[in-house]
Design an enzyme around this catalytic site. Sequence first.
Site, short mmCIF file in Angstrom:
data_model
loop_
_atom_site.label_atom_id
_atom_site.label_comp_id
_atom_site.label_asym_id
_atom_site.label_seq_id
_atom_site.Cartn_x
_atom_site.Cartn_y
_atom_site.Cartn_z
N CYS A 91 70.01 17.69 58.41
CA CYS A 91 68.82 18.55 58.32
C CYS A 91 67.56 17.86 58.81
O CYS A 91 66.59 18.53 59.17
CB CYS A 91 68.60 19.00 56.88
N HIS A 345 65.34 27.90 57.40
CA HIS A 345 65.80 26.52 57.61
C HIS A 345 66.80 26.48 58.76
O HIS A 345 68.01 26.32 58.54
CB HIS A 345 66.41 26.00 56.31
N CYS A 375 65.44 16.03 52.71
CA CYS A 375 66.76 15.62 52.27
C CYS A 375 67.78 15.97 53.36
O CYS A 375 67.58 16.91 54.13
CB CYS A 375 67.13 16.28 50.95
#
Length: 389
Positions: A91, A345, A375
């Site tokens: 990510c 996202h 994260c």
Amino acid sequence: MRDAVVVEAVRTPIGRGKPQGALAHVHPVELLAHTLRTLVERSGVDPALIDDVIGGTVDQVGEQAMNTTRYAVLSAGLPESVPATTVDRQCGSSQQAVHFAAQGVISGAYDLVVACGVESMSRVPMWSNVPAGKDPFGPGVAERYPDGLVPQGIGAELIAAKWSLTREQMDAFAVSSHRKAARAWDSGLFDAEVAPLDGVTRDECVRPDSTTETLAGLRSAYHDPVFAERFPQIEWNVTAGNASPVNDGASAVLITSSETAVRLGLRPLARLHSFAVTGSDPLLMLTGVVPATEKVLRRAGLSLDDIDLFEVNEAFSSVVLAWRQETGADPARVNVHGGAIALGHPLGASGTRLTTTLVHAMRERGARYALQTMCEAGGLANAMVLERV
């Protein structure tokens, strides 16, 4: 010593990562090409001066294979002489691209470089790069973690249990994200960063009318009887409403030195001050934002109170709420224009999306210092401090 500054930052609107999503018809190369083209147009730079383009993409398979960033450079019309590479830190892939780009400028390896990212989760669904029946971890990891690793959703549940986060707290955080994002859109605060595409002008997942009562009716997203037996402490409070959705989108930032910015007539938005990356427990997986925040503040010689704005990626409500508990950060300074729960996202694009939103928010609010952290799967996290110039 040379420095690194962001001189332009743009992103696409973020679409739902579903076949019916607003950007599902757009090839991921074209999503990224759109931001690169807009970045060059808005900055006014000669694209032939760009030393490198570093892009983040997570599922590098199918339409996102073969170094997506290079083909986005070509599709955008940049000179063939402009090189490109694609990186994967899950990510945080495009935040890592920012780190690499800034470190290259500071070291003197680059004068002008783009950090960017893309993910089309409608066309290349998450985990597409792991064929059925294949093990991406290997026997050494299985030996080290004999009970097995867990999916991110279970990690988010374990975080909620460890920090005693209730369903009500997580749902309230999610509703707040939607309301902040809606206010930002209605106030025109995203206008400077968003490059409309094919008639899509706003982020598709923002729900201004979201309420805790509505979210309370959603089922657990990750309940599994096997994991329920293994982790009896889990209360199964993570839902689709208090987690980020799946999305399509791209984003890009242009990075140079202050000296080169003056020479080229570019206006710096923020200085990239300090960087950190850290590993953490791969079972909890998503808690690395806590030590990464501590590490980058030490490197910057700053305290938490010095930071005016924070961007903490909202992969799940539990991640940001646990981070807030551990750091003591003022909630009023965190994700002031909403976060991934509302905005979306798109995995590989999220790092530079956060940076794009952050540098524009810094200018709008007169913030001196800002901190971004994300994260990442596998127990990883990136963090960086930005400074107003």
